[in-house]
Enzyme design. Sequence first.
Site: not given
Length: 360
Positions: A91, A104, A111, A115, A118, A166, A346
Amino acid sequence: MTHWFGLTAAQRVAEVEAAGLPAFRAGQISRHVFERHELDPADYTDLPLAMRELVAKRWFAPPLTLASELTADKGRTVKRAWRLHDGAVIESVLMRYLRRDTLCISSQAGCGMGCPFCATGQGGLQRNLTDVEILAQLADAEAALVSGSLPGKPGRVGNVVFMGMGEPLANYNAVMTAIGQIIEPVPNGWGISARGVTISTVGLVPAMVRLSAEGLPVTLALSLHAPDDELRDELVPVNKRFKVAEVLDAAWNYARVTKRRVSIEYALIRDVNDQAARADTLARELRKRGDWAWVHVNVIPLNPTPGSRWTASTAQSLTDFVARLERAHVPVTVRDTRGRDIDGACGQLAATVPPDELGT
């Protein structure tokens, strides 16, 4: 297959000549791509029709296929999901502001940093993107802005932030190759200022050190999220390898070498990392490495993600945390959250596309 985005100016000339075309055609093609943001060679009317077909077949096979598009903020935030040749989905998010347009972009499909707050990290890593796949996200955004198809006046991407899916520094070579094309002057590249490029990292120290030696005045954004090892080990698992002190030392060194202020990203999580004591610890850790000219803190209200047990701090806790940093004279702002309602903010990018739109 060779793509025009993945070639240097000299390589483009060599490719054109190898195809039996005059060398000057390379410049013509590049002006279409980087000056006019025309991505379909069928529109290159200054080339003979047969040549347009050759150019399209040889250098312009689409690296990405649009899978879905969502808009927010009255159409001024656009999230696009892209399907890659192997079925992976990424994306990108284009955000239109009053005086700038920011893109962005993703550097990996998924990724591997893990985390837990996320959405991208929860999905795991599929693979690195190629430099061409990275650049294709920018090329599409530029074409959309120039065409005037988005709300607001026609524009240009002024800021490129590697804050999509990522860990950019885990795909170092492709990211740096892409940045080389991003900042290459028109008509051989997009001509975006290096100061308009931001690379985000969770703190891969060797790559941070390597980046500081590149001689590029790009902005480094460190996703810290906790000022102490005990909590950061949980929030950012790579901290078990590179501890807070080592990561902050590398960030400070980047600012020292490049003369560019480092951005410290801090997602504020209710009753987890929003305590006054942690604000004090954060201020102390930053201050011990130099005066405030080297750093700026971006406080980010945690964005909701499926499966996460954590939520955003209360408005009062956010206000108190920021005030605590300000009293310690820490430069701090609260991140303007864009695209939260389309999972485009984010930590929300998860490349979720309805099955019928993926053709499955």
